[in-house]
Enzyme design. Structure first.
Site, short mmCIF file in Angstrom:
data_model
loop_
_atom_site.label_atom_id
_atom_site.label_comp_id
_atom_site.label_asym_id
_atom_site.label_seq_id
_atom_site.Cartn_x
_atom_site.Cartn_y
_atom_site.Cartn_z
N ASP A 196 0.76 -1.22 0.08
CA ASP A 196 0.04 -0.10 0.06
C ASP A 196 0.95 1.12 -0.03
OD1 ASP A 196 -2.31 1.31 -0.15
OD2 ASP A 196 -2.72 1.32 2.26
N ASN A 223 -10.97 -2.44 -5.11
CA ASN A 223 -10.44 -1.74 -5.81
C ASN A 223 -10.96 -1.35 -7.32
OD1 ASN A 223 -6.99 -2.78 -4.75
ND2 ASN A 223 -8.19 -1.03 -4.14
C1 IPE Z 1 -5.21 -2.47 0.05
O1 IPE Z 1 -4.89 -1.41 -0.28
C2 IPE Z 1 -5.26 -3.55 -1.11
C3 IPE Z 1 -3.98 -3.64 -1.83
C4 IPE Z 1 -2.68 -3.55 -1.46
C5 IPE Z 1 -4.17 -3.95 -3.21
P1 IPE Z 1 -6.09 -0.30 -0.62
O2 IPE Z 1 -5.26 1.24 -0.50
O3 IPE Z 1 -6.94 -0.68 -1.53
O4 IPE Z 1 -6.86 -0.71 0.80
P2 IPE Z 1 -7.91 0.27 1.79
O5 IPE Z 1 -8.66 1.14 0.72
O6 IPE Z 1 -7.01 0.99 2.55
O7 IPE Z 1 -8.65 -0.72 2.11
C1 IPE Z 2 -1.58 0.12 -3.40
O1 IPE Z 2 -1.34 1.87 -3.39
C2 IPE Z 2 -1.81 -0.22 -4.70
C3 IPE Z 2 -3.26 -0.66 -5.04
C4 IPE Z 2 -3.90 -0.94 -4.23
C5 IPE Z 2 -3.47 -1.18 -6.41
P1 IPE Z 2 -2.64 2.82 -3.33
O2 IPE Z 2 -2.91 3.08 -4.69
O3 IPE Z 2 -3.54 2.16 -2.53
O4 IPE Z 2 -1.67 3.97 -2.74
P2 IPE Z 2 -2.36 5.06 -1.57
O5 IPE Z 2 -2.86 4.15 -0.61
O6 IPE Z 2 -3.62 5.64 -2.24
O7 IPE Z 2 -1.16 5.88 -1.32
MG MG Z 3 -4.09 2.30 -0.52
#
Ligand code: IPE
Ligand code: IPE
Ligand code: MG
Length: 248
Positions: free
Chosen positions: A27, A75
């Site tokens: 993340d 997502n």
């Molecule tokens: C968790 O990250 C999922 C992945 C790392 C693919 P997200 O940014 O999508 O999670 P939430 O929104 O905090 O649950």
């Molecule tokens: C994790 O990074 C990657 C995916 C969930 C695909 P994020 O896109 O959630 O990055 P932040 O949490 O918004 O910084």
């Molecule tokens: Mg994230």
């Protein structure tokens, strides 16, 4: 990128307790990018590139089972442009790495559904799984279009379809109906980006695991960061006097 042969690379562990199966919630790509005034997709680009570095680090410490959270069922709620761009980056990584995985003894396992995934990407995933099927040295479980509750429901459906009698159902048997059949429990779950959220990540498999979170964003997560997580894990198990089958 050429990796040295695994057996040679496995170092004498300096840890009393080393996790056998590590799950990583990658993340913070978006925040990494916005800190640099870059578009979110640039963060995803660096993030997908970082997968190779992180896997190399895991191999170096002798961790043979790794689960990566790549894309959750939640997502899909993101803007279409971000999803499309992210999927293109994933396609590039699979293109680049599948042959490496095949020759380096890495078996790719896909946890999740390919429904709704663009046809070409779905084919690439299926191909990578198929050509690495015989590998046993390393297990790389890719949670792509994955949701923990969905996985549990799917397992229950399959059990019902097979008319498994209630009295024979055990934890071991249930485990065989999950995407991760045979991979074993997750001993350590690492979440980068600092959020202390579970985000539907392998609720069954991680139920007895150690949860570790670091403020470091995923594109910056390197060997040193992994080592910090392993130190915490080792310390936790040592001070709690817990011994598991995975201890080395
Ligand atoms: C968790 O990250 C999922 C992945 C790392 C693919 P997200 O940014 O999508 O999670 P939430 O929104 O905090 O649950
Ligand atoms: C994790 O990074 C990657 C995916 C969930 C695909 P994020 O896109 O959630 O990055 P932040 O949490 O918004 O910084
Ligand atoms: Mg994230």
């Amino acid at each position: 990128m050429q990796l040295p042969k695994i057996a040679i690379e496995r170092t004498e562990s300096k840890f009393r307790h080393l996790p056998r199966h590590v799950g990583i919630m990658m993340d913070g790509n978006g925040r990494w990018a916005s800190q640099r005034n870059l578009p979110r997709l640039a963060g995803h680009r660096y993030g997908t590139q970082n997968v190779r570095r992180a896997l190399d680090a895991c191999q170096k410490f002798g961790i043979r089972v790794v689960t990566l959270y790549v894309f959750s069922t939640e997502n899909w709620g993101r803007p279409k442009e971000e999803i499309d761009g992210f999927f293109n980056l994933l396609a590039e990584v699979i293109d680049r790495e599948t042959e490496n995985f095949r020759t380096q003894g890495v078996r790719l396992i896909h946890s999740g559904s390919l429904e709704g995934v663009p046809a070409r990407l779905a084919e690439q995933v299926a191909h990578a799984v198929a050509v690495t099927r015989e590998n046993r040295e390393y297990m790389l479980n890719v949670a792509f279009n994955y949701g923990g509750r969905m996985e549990i429901l799917r397992a229950i459906r399959r059990i019902l379809e097979e008319k498994i009698p209630a009295e024979v159902l055990s934890e071991e048997l249930f485990d065989r109906y999950l995407y991760t059949a045979g991979l074993g429990d997750m001993d350590l779950v690492i979440r980068t980006g600092g959020d202390e959220r579970l985000s539907n990540f392998f609720p069954w498999q991680a139920a007895r695991g150690v949860f570790y979170t670091t403020p470091t964003f995923w594109p910056d997560f390197d060997e040193i960061e992994l080592e910090k997580a392993l130190v915490v894990y080792d310390h936790f198990l040592s001070t709690n006097g817990v011994r598991t089958a995975n201890d080395q």
